[in-house]
Scaffold this motif. Structure first.
Motif, PDB file in Angstrom:
ATOM      1  N   GLY A 171       0.871  -1.207   0.006  1.00  0.00           N
ATOM      2  CA  GLY A 171      -0.149  -0.109   0.005  1.00  0.00           C
ATOM      3  C   GLY A 171       0.712   1.200  -0.117  1.00  0.00           C
ATOM      4  N   VAL A 172       1.950   1.111   0.544  1.00  0.00           N
ATOM      5  CA  VAL A 172       2.726   2.318   0.324  1.00  0.00           C
ATOM      6  C   VAL A 172       3.323   2.664  -1.033  1.00  0.00           C
ATOM      7  CG1 VAL A 172       5.149   3.345   1.357  1.00  0.00           C
ATOM      8  CG2 VAL A 172       3.816   1.668   2.641  1.00  0.00           C
ATOM      9  N   LYS A 173       3.048   3.980  -1.383  1.00  0.00           N
ATOM     10  CA  LYS A 173       3.526   4.241  -2.970  1.00  0.00           C
ATOM     11  C   LYS A 173       4.776   4.681  -2.836  1.00  0.00           C
ATOM     12  CE  LYS A 173       0.734   7.282  -5.092  1.00  0.00           C
ATOM     13  NZ  LYS A 173       0.154   8.420  -5.478  1.00  0.00           N
ATOM     14  N   LEU A 174       5.830   3.769  -3.639  1.00  0.00           N
ATOM     15  CA  LEU A 174       7.197   3.941  -3.561  1.00  0.00           C
ATOM     16  C   LEU A 174       7.567   4.988  -4.718  1.00  0.00           C
ATOM     17  CD1 LEU A 174       8.512   0.428  -3.363  1.00  0.00           C
ATOM     18  CD2 LEU A 174       7.971   1.939  -1.483  1.00  0.00           C
ATOM     19  N   GLN A 175       7.105   5.121  -5.840  1.00  0.00           N
ATOM     20  CA  GLN A 175       7.357   5.882  -6.831  1.00  0.00           C
ATOM     21  C   GLN A 175       6.338   5.764  -7.873  1.00  0.00           C
ATOM     22  OE1 GLN A 175      10.736   4.335  -9.501  1.00  0.00           O
ATOM     23  NE2 GLN A 175      11.035   3.274  -8.021  1.00  0.00           N
ATOM     24  N   ARG A 176       6.737   6.848  -8.923  1.00  0.00           N
ATOM     25  CA  ARG A 176       6.124   6.774 -10.221  1.00  0.00           C
ATOM     26  C   ARG A 176       6.900   6.066 -11.427  1.00  0.00           C
ATOM     27  NH1 ARG A 176       3.940  12.809 -11.007  1.00  0.00           N
ATOM     28  NH2 ARG A 176       2.534  13.284  -9.258  1.00  0.00           N
ATOM     29  N   LEU A 177       6.480   5.356 -12.154  1.00  0.00           N
ATOM     30  CA  LEU A 177       7.263   4.638 -13.296  1.00  0.00           C
ATOM     31  C   LEU A 177       6.948   5.290 -14.384  1.00  0.00           C
ATOM     32  CD1 LEU A 177       6.878   0.848 -12.177  1.00  0.00           C
ATOM     33  CD2 LEU A 177       8.642   2.502 -11.506  1.00  0.00           C
ATOM     34  N   TYR A 178       8.069   5.717 -15.256  1.00  0.00           N
ATOM     35  CA  TYR A 178       7.948   6.248 -16.672  1.00  0.00           C
ATOM     36  C   TYR A 178       8.802   5.299 -17.668  1.00  0.00           C
ATOM     37  CZ  TYR A 178       6.526  10.469 -14.041  1.00  0.00           C
ATOM     38  OH  TYR A 178       5.975  11.350 -13.292  1.00  0.00           O
ATOM     39  N   HIS A 179       9.009   4.203 -17.136  1.00  0.00           N
ATOM     40  CA  HIS A 179       9.558   3.110 -17.897  1.00  0.00           C
ATOM     41  C   HIS A 179       9.271   1.768 -17.154  1.00  0.00           C
ATOM     42  CE1 HIS A 179      12.860   3.457 -15.410  1.00  0.00           C
ATOM     43  NE2 HIS A 179      12.929   4.753 -15.518  1.00  0.00           N
ATOM     44  N   ARG A 180       9.880   0.627 -18.125  1.00  0.00           N
ATOM     45  CA  ARG A 180       9.298  -0.674 -17.429  1.00  0.00           C
ATOM     46  C   ARG A 180      10.133  -1.113 -16.271  1.00  0.00           C
ATOM     47  NH1 ARG A 180      10.919  -5.077 -22.028  1.00  0.00           N
ATOM     48  NH2 ARG A 180      13.139  -4.926 -21.910  1.00  0.00           N
ATOM     49  N   ASP A 181      11.073  -0.574 -15.880  1.00  0.00           N
ATOM     50  CA  ASP A 181      12.115  -1.150 -14.738  1.00  0.00           C
ATOM     51  C   ASP A 181      12.391  -0.187 -13.724  1.00  0.00           C
ATOM     52  OD1 ASP A 181      13.174  -3.363 -16.236  1.00  0.00           O
ATOM     53  OD2 ASP A 181      14.005  -2.131 -17.624  1.00  0.00           O
ATOM     54  N   ALA A 182      12.123  -0.833 -12.537  1.00  0.00           N
ATOM     55  CA  ALA A 182      12.309  -0.161 -11.278  1.00  0.00           C
ATOM     56  C   ALA A 182      13.138  -1.043 -10.246  1.00  0.00           C
ATOM     57  CB  ALA A 182      11.066   0.397 -10.856  1.00  0.00           C
ATOM     58  N   THR A 183      13.429  -0.286  -9.098  1.00  0.00           N
ATOM     59  CA  THR A 183      14.320  -0.935  -8.146  1.00  0.00           C
ATOM     60  C   THR A 183      13.527  -0.842  -6.798  1.00  0.00           C
ATOM     61  OG1 THR A 183      16.356  -0.975  -9.437  1.00  0.00           O
ATOM     62  CG2 THR A 183      16.419  -1.343  -6.975  1.00  0.00           C
ATOM     63  N   ILE A 184      13.558  -1.756  -5.960  1.00  0.00           N
ATOM     64  CA  ILE A 184      12.753  -1.613  -4.539  1.00  0.00           C
ATOM     65  C   ILE A 184      14.189  -1.818  -3.602  1.00  0.00           C
ATOM     66  CG2 ILE A 184      11.276  -2.376  -2.774  1.00  0.00           C
ATOM     67  CD1 ILE A 184       9.673  -3.229  -5.005  1.00  0.00           C
ATOM     68  N   GLY A 185      14.265  -0.997  -2.581  1.00  0.00           N
ATOM     69  CA  GLY A 185      15.783  -1.100  -1.862  1.00  0.00           C
ATOM     70  C   GLY A 185      15.418  -2.318  -1.094  1.00  0.00           C
ATOM     71  N   ALA A 186      16.476  -2.859  -0.244  1.00  0.00           N
ATOM     72  CA  ALA A 186      16.477  -3.735   0.577  1.00  0.00           C
ATOM     73  C   ALA A 186      15.229  -3.403   1.758  1.00  0.00           C
ATOM     74  CB  ALA A 186      17.820  -3.868   1.543  1.00  0.00           C
ATOM     75  N   LEU A 187      14.886  -4.644   2.082  1.00  0.00           N
ATOM     76  CA  LEU A 187      13.501  -4.617   2.955  1.00  0.00           C
ATOM     77  C   LEU A 187      13.930  -5.574   4.264  1.00  0.00           C
ATOM     78  CD1 LEU A 187      10.959  -5.370   0.138  1.00  0.00           C
ATOM     79  CD2 LEU A 187      11.119  -3.293   1.575  1.00  0.00           C
ATOM     80  N   PRO A 188      13.164  -5.369   5.194  1.00  0.00           N
ATOM     81  CA  PRO A 188      13.182  -6.140   6.602  1.00  0.00           C
ATOM     82  C   PRO A 188      12.732  -7.391   5.889  1.00  0.00           C
ATOM     83  CG  PRO A 188      12.246  -4.296   7.115  1.00  0.00           C
ATOM     84  CD  PRO A 188      12.205  -4.122   5.614  1.00  0.00           C
ATOM     85  N   PRO A 189      13.074  -8.659   6.714  1.00  0.00           N
ATOM     86  CA  PRO A 189      12.589 -10.010   6.270  1.00  0.00           C
ATOM     87  C   PRO A 189      11.079 -10.220   6.665  1.00  0.00           C
ATOM     88  CG  PRO A 189      14.576 -10.122   7.865  1.00  0.00           C
ATOM     89  CD  PRO A 189      14.217  -8.871   8.070  1.00  0.00           C
ATOM     90  N   GLY A 190      10.460 -10.701   5.300  1.00  0.00           N
ATOM     91  CA  GLY A 190       8.904 -10.708   5.402  1.00  0.00           C
ATOM     92  C   GLY A 190       8.576 -11.119   3.927  1.00  0.00           C
TER      93      GLY A 190
END
Length: 206
Positions: A171-190
């Protein structure tokens, strides 16, 4: 209850927002995915907004427009962080991307984003999402049909089959995408739910 939207800047490692409090009433975390805490990826600038995850406040007394409301956001690793929200007219504080200097707080209930119908004589855009590990981060690829990403037309008039995407994590909006590739930073285990919407130039959802 009032709805609070805000942007978060995380220059450190992965974290979770686990609680929110205010001396002016009862505050709570809300998410379209029904989670009780919100993931904050490492090195990210996520947004809490009414189309994904947000904060509600049930004030003990009436709030006046322009009033500053103190908030304490509690993070699992970073600990408590204090900030303020300014009370605005209903809907005026819904989008921190619009340039607000501080969190916005309106008295409108959280609402679903506006949608647009594809004309019957045009193909309906589709999407698929692939998420794969990339070191301690996550690579996201969004494949579409009958849809064209165009950053230059963002905030402009609607053109069928053209626009951008929004990337959400629990549910947290991470970013807008203007192309097909994106990266999500490291996350807590889960385990997490990755969601992507295709949006028109004027930010309605296909």
């Amino acid at each position: 209850a009032a709805t609070i939207t805000l942007a978060i800047a995380n220059s450190g490692g992965p974290d979770r927002m686990i609680a929110v409090t205010s001396p002016l009433g009862t505050a709570a975390i809300r998410s379209s995915e029904g989670v009780d805490w919100l993931p904050i990826p490492a090195g990210s600038t996520p947004v809490l907004s009414t189309d994904g995850a947000w904060i509600t406040l049930a004030p003990d007394a009436a709030l006046a427009e322009g009033q500053l409301v103190p908030l304490t956001l509690s993070f699992e690793r970073a600990g408590p962080v204090t900030t303020q929200a300014r009370v605005t007219a209903a809907g005026a504080g819904d989008d921190p991307h619009a340039g607000h200097a501080m969190p916005g707080m309106g008295d409108a209930a959280a609402k679903s984003p506006a949608t647009v119908q594809v004309p019957q004589d045009r193909p309906v855009p589709t999407l698929s999402i692939q998420v794969s590990p990339d070191g301690d981060r996550w690579a996201v690829r969004v494949e579409t049909t009958d849809f064209t990403f165009n950053e230059d037309m963002a905030d402009g008039p609607h053109v069928p089959g053209v626009g951008h995407a929004h990337l959400y994590l629990d549910g947290v909006k991470l970013q807008r995408l203007y192309h097909r590739d994106a990266t999500i930073g490291a996350l807590p285990p889960g385990s997490y739910l990755v969601r992507v919407t295709l949006n028109t130039n004027d930010h309605r959802v296909y």
